[in-house]
Design a protein around this motif. Structure first.
Motif, mmCIF file in Angstrom:
data_model
loop_
_atom_site.group_PDB
_atom_site.id
_atom_site.type_symbol
_atom_site.label_atom_id
_atom_site.label_comp_id
_atom_site.label_asym_id
_atom_site.label_seq_id
_atom_site.Cartn_x
_atom_site.Cartn_y
_atom_site.Cartn_z
ATOM 1 N N SER A 139 0.870 -1.171 0.000
ATOM 2 C CA SER A 139 0.000 0.000 0.000
ATOM 3 C C SER A 139 0.908 1.223 0.000
ATOM 4 O O SER A 139 2.076 1.142 0.372
ATOM 5 N N LEU A 140 0.346 2.351 -0.418
ATOM 6 C CA LEU A 140 1.113 3.604 -0.382
ATOM 7 C C LEU A 140 1.599 3.832 1.040
ATOM 8 O O LEU A 140 2.706 4.296 1.271
ATOM 9 N N LYS A 141 0.727 3.469 2.000
ATOM 10 C CA LYS A 141 1.045 3.642 3.408
ATOM 11 C C LYS A 141 2.300 2.837 3.772
ATOM 12 O O LYS A 141 3.204 3.347 4.450
ATOM 13 N N ASP A 142 2.359 1.568 3.311
ATOM 14 C CA ASP A 142 3.534 0.731 3.592
ATOM 15 C C ASP A 142 4.796 1.438 3.119
ATOM 16 O O ASP A 142 5.841 1.410 3.759
ATOM 17 N N LEU A 143 4.664 2.058 1.951
ATOM 18 C CA LEU A 143 5.807 2.688 1.323
ATOM 19 C C LEU A 143 6.238 3.914 2.127
ATOM 20 O O LEU A 143 7.430 4.166 2.334
ATOM 21 N N ILE A 144 5.251 4.661 2.594
ATOM 22 C CA ILE A 144 5.555 5.879 3.329
ATOM 23 C C ILE A 144 6.174 5.578 4.678
ATOM 24 O O ILE A 144 7.064 6.285 5.146
ATOM 25 N N VAL A 145 5.710 4.499 5.330
ATOM 26 C CA VAL A 145 6.257 4.198 6.654
ATOM 27 C C VAL A 145 7.556 3.380 6.571
ATOM 28 O O VAL A 145 8.220 3.178 7.578
ATOM 29 N N ALA A 146 7.940 2.923 5.369
ATOM 30 C CA ALA A 146 9.170 2.127 5.237
ATOM 31 C C ALA A 146 10.407 3.039 5.167
ATOM 32 O O ALA A 146 10.292 4.241 4.952
ATOM 33 N N ILE A 198 -12.974 21.222 6.384
ATOM 34 C CA ILE A 198 -12.940 22.260 5.348
ATOM 35 C C ILE A 198 -12.380 21.773 4.022
ATOM 36 O O ILE A 198 -12.427 22.499 3.034
ATOM 37 N N GLY A 199 -11.851 20.548 3.971
ATOM 38 C CA GLY A 199 -11.331 20.075 2.694
ATOM 39 C C GLY A 199 -10.796 18.667 2.801
ATOM 40 O O GLY A 199 -10.927 18.016 3.833
ATOM 41 N N ARG A 200 -10.194 18.215 1.706
ATOM 42 C CA ARG A 200 -9.619 16.874 1.712
ATOM 43 C C ARG A 200 -8.377 16.838 0.823
ATOM 44 O O ARG A 200 -8.147 17.752 0.008
ATOM 45 N N LEU A 201 -7.640 15.764 0.973
ATOM 46 C CA LEU A 201 -6.391 15.540 0.257
ATOM 47 C C LEU A 201 -6.280 14.056 0.006
ATOM 48 O O LEU A 201 -6.772 13.274 0.811
ATOM 49 N N SER A 202 -5.596 13.625 -1.035
ATOM 50 C CA SER A 202 -5.287 12.206 -1.127
ATOM 51 C C SER A 202 -3.813 12.044 -0.762
ATOM 52 O O SER A 202 -3.040 12.997 -0.826
ATOM 53 N N LEU A 203 -3.467 10.831 -0.368
ATOM 54 C CA LEU A 203 -2.058 10.556 -0.073
ATOM 55 C C LEU A 203 -1.224 10.913 -1.287
ATOM 56 O O LEU A 203 -0.118 11.421 -1.185
ATOM 57 N N LYS A 204 -1.804 10.628 -2.456
ATOM 58 C CA LYS A 204 -1.099 10.914 -3.706
ATOM 59 C C LYS A 204 -0.797 12.411 -3.825
ATOM 60 O O LYS A 204 0.318 12.803 -4.183
ATOM 61 N N ASP A 205 -1.810 13.248 -3.511
ATOM 62 C CA ASP A 205 -1.604 14.706 -3.572
ATOM 63 C C ASP A 205 -0.414 15.104 -2.713
ATOM 64 O O ASP A 205 0.386 15.960 -3.076
ATOM 65 N N LEU A 206 -0.334 14.455 -1.553
ATOM 66 C CA LEU A 206 0.694 14.788 -0.593
ATOM 67 C C LEU A 206 2.068 14.376 -1.118
ATOM 68 O O LEU A 206 3.057 15.095 -0.975
ATOM 69 N N ILE A 207 2.099 13.191 -1.736
ATOM 70 C CA ILE A 207 3.374 12.675 -2.222
ATOM 71 C C ILE A 207 3.898 13.491 -3.400
ATOM 72 O O ILE A 207 5.097 13.724 -3.526
ATOM 73 N N VAL A 208 2.991 13.954 -4.237
ATOM 74 C CA VAL A 208 3.461 14.704 -5.403
ATOM 75 C C VAL A 208 3.664 16.198 -5.094
ATOM 76 O O VAL A 208 4.194 16.923 -5.920
ATOM 77 N N ALA A 209 3.249 16.646 -3.884
ATOM 78 C CA ALA A 209 3.419 18.071 -3.534
ATOM 79 C C ALA A 209 4.842 18.352 -3.054
ATOM 80 O O ALA A 209 5.599 17.445 -2.746
ATOM 81 N N LYS A 210 5.170 19.655 -2.995
ATOM 82 C CA LYS A 210 6.500 20.032 -2.485
ATOM 83 C C LYS A 210 6.443 20.083 -0.970
ATOM 84 O O LYS A 210 5.432 20.417 -0.365
#
Lengths: 449, 449
Positions: free
Chosen positions: A187-194, B183-195
């Motif tokens: 999972s993306l989570k696995d990757l982030i915590v690794a 007030i909003g939402r984010l995906s893990l993906k958004d976070l990973i691709v952000a600066k």
């Protein structure tokens, strides 16, 4: 927050279209989710719908297209050029793109495909079009995030940033070996915590669920619902990773299945909804009604056959609607329980055990109901022999109806036929006739005619 | 890959339990998914099931508990101490934990809750138990990933590593302000691709879908299916973020809804499945059969009332099963279409327009069917006046049956009653009686008796 489709809103849109007030129209529609805009377009005249489709940018309209009613979509697509359709399709995930192209007439399909500029997208859609509608291949999308077991976490994250931009939602990251065979997931989570320097092979989970590309969609739905999966990878016989199916598609499959079974139970073939035309609704409903008519004629012939024997017992004929109704109701109840059990894989053990259970159940229900009927006939008509004859027949009819309702769907299922067909009018009609026949036959026996 | 529940496997488990061969048993069961182990336990004797539950570690058994049949789970929980149940519950997400505790008798609930060691978990479960079963609150879990708008991407990723460990699947990251309002939402993906140094407020999407904690689960399911959501946040009236609902729970809701509607249409109240006891099945089925019996008695009384008038026309009585069957079938078809349309929010426009459409449809079907019946009666009995009387009545009966089938569910829905109740035996029985009454009345009129 919830969107409400009001007459006022539709009128508003119609007026803006009529006045060519593009700026206001775009401003108004941009407030809504594409699924809501699709609901609005379903209500508009075709010309107005096409006006809106051509006005909005293709990123939005492509999503709207996937949400339109099938009838509306067909009409809209007829009014777009192959080039325009190709542009819409470019914006969509491969599964939605393939679904839309599959609805086009065959000669148009090739024309549209040839106009898709992105070569990879074109090839992937062409591949998906090869699979049957009701298989995993027909449901899957090519968009997925794939990593090789030999990569490191850091390298993986870097490359995923590239892949993930194309994938709307990253459910799972699929791990493959150098032969492209699926060997695990992350999972993306696995990757982030690794840790950054860990090898993918070391952190991947190797117990990955998957389905074969030729598996039936209903089986895919069962697996995903049972194991609470939000996405499942699709492989071929050699375990090569081909695509992935997401839960939102499965939700649609489950809803369609449920609607189909419900309609079959109510005697409606073909997928129709309340807004379809009278001709379409007639085509879906008339065949079952015709079956009922044949059954009624059968009942008539049986009753006529017993007319002379029961000349002195005219009162018995007045109970035939009761007998028919009870036989029908019991049959539908039994078959519904079996059909649902089969759908949920709940039917374990032998057919004989099932039939025995249904017989006990029907006997219990039959005796309780017959006791009431006995009292009614005895008190109302005042002849105990008739009361005995009628109520005994009722018990027999209920038992037989229950057995038929149980046996027929089990039998159809064994033969690979959808058992849902056996519910509703089919069971009702056959049980009506058989029930009436049985009723007169037993009454004749008991009354010694 | 697919799990198969075989008699051999069950026997195997039984033998290992009997021989107290714990090592082999653990080794065997660890190969399976917890949902599969639950299927095995559902088939075992209670003592054996409890043996297995006590043997496996609570991380696995807690998941198994959530997947067991309700009956099996009730029995298993009766045989566990409050302390043991609390240990299972500690391992579960708050929504599953609350569901299991809610099934316990009231005095046990408090005992189990007081034994939960993790204070936060205990408080969250206690909160969830306050909400009604069929509301968003009853379905939601407290586990979610929440970030404040003022955080940076880097800070956010750091803190998410902590929160995410407790959350099985990260669907969305919910953004709140300092008053905990969504007030909003984010995906893990958004976070990973952000600066790394970007502010959350700048990358969050502010068009976040949400439901209110008191919303009906069916409405939640509709919203999630329509907008293809995999998770939706739950808020209270002041927009404070309370929890989130995931799509796997919605899949279960949709399946249960579909089964309930299907069973209602087949004349089965209460949620039963084919493996329930004969007493439970009787309780679910007998009331509708009794309704059918009352209807049949009503038909008898009507026919008896017409006996003298039709003394010379005994043949007419032989068509009553046909009339009743057609009235029933048409009624069920119409009501099923309406019930399904209501469930899908497809029913737009006024009741009058619906009734008019159904009347046209019924007239068309009626005339086609009556033409066949006319030919049959004319040829078979050879009396044209009877053929005219019978077939004209059939058209009238079909029209009225269609109107009743359309009107009743629409009426119930307007009054806030589940329209699904109106399908099946209810419509069949009332249409049977009314159809027969109408039939004799029209025939009498036409034949001038």
């Amino acid at each position: 927050m919830q969107f409400q489709l009001t007459d006022e809103l539709i009128e508003n849109v119609e007026i803006l279209v009529e006045n060519n007030n593009d700026k206001e129209l775009v401003k108004l529609l941009n407030e809504f989710h594409y699924a809501d805009i699709a609901e609005i377009l379903d209500e508009l005249d075709l010309d107005d719908s096409i006006y809106v489709i051509k006005l909005l940018d293709s990123e939005t309209t492509s999503d709207i297209l996937t949400e339109l009613d099938e009838d509306t979509r067909e009409k809209v697509l007829k009014n777009l050029s192959a080039k325009e359709i190709a542009e819409e399709v470019e914006e969509l995930d491969t599964d939605d793109a393939a679904d839309i192209i599959a609805e086009l007439p065959e000669e148009r399909q090739e024309e549209v495909i040839s106009k898709i500029e992105d070569e990879e997208h074109r090839e992937e859609i062409t591949e998906l079009l090869k699979y049957q509608d009701d298989t995993a291949g027909g449901l899957m999308a090519k968009e997925l995030v794939k990593v090789y077991e030999t990569w490191t976490v850091a390298g993986c994250l870097r490359r995923i940033r590239g892949q993930a931009k194309e994938v709307t939602r990253v459910h799972s990251i699929y791990v493959v070996n150098k032969e492209e065979k699926l060997i695990g997931r992350l999972s993306l989570k696995d990757l982030i915590v690794a840790k950054n320097d860990q090898k993918i092979a070391d952190i991947a989970k190797d117990n990955v669920d998957f389905v074969n590309v030729i598996d039936d969609v209903e089986d895919v739905a069962k697996v995903m619902a049972k194991y609470d999966l939000e996405a499942i990878p699709v492989v071929d016989d050699s375990q090569t990773l081909l695509g992935r199916i997401t839960i939102d598609d499965i939700v649609d499959v489950l809803k369609e299945e449920a609607e189909k079974d419900y309609q079959l139970a109510a005697g409606i073939t073909q997928d129709v909804d309340s807004d379809d035309s009278i001709i379409e609704l007639t085509r879906a409903r008339l065949p079952w009604l015709f079956l009922g008519l044949i059954g009624g004629v059968g009942a008539f012939v049986i009753m006529e056959g017993f007319q002379e024997a029961f000349n002195q017992y005219a009162v018995l004929f007045f109970f035939t609607p009761l007998i028919a109704a009870m036989a029908g109701n019991v049959g539908v109840q039994s078959s519904a329980i079996i059909v649902q059990g089969l759908a949920n894989d709940d039917i374990k053990g032998s057919i004989n055990r099932r039939l025995l259970k249904e017989m006990s159940l029907a006997t219990l229900n039959g005796i309780i109901l017959a006791a009431f009927l006995f009292l009614f006939v005895w008190i109302y008509i005042g002849e105990i022999d008739k009361a005995i004859a009628i109520s005994t027949s009722l018990v027999a009819v209920i038992i037989i109806a229950g057995l038929i309702g149980t046996f027929v769907p089990l039998f159809l299922d064994k033969r690979g036929i959808d058992p849902a067909i056996a519910t509703g009018p089919f069971i009702t009609t056959s049980n009506d006739i058989l029930g009436i026949l049985l009723y007169f036959w037993i009454a004749k026996l008991i009354l010694g005619i």
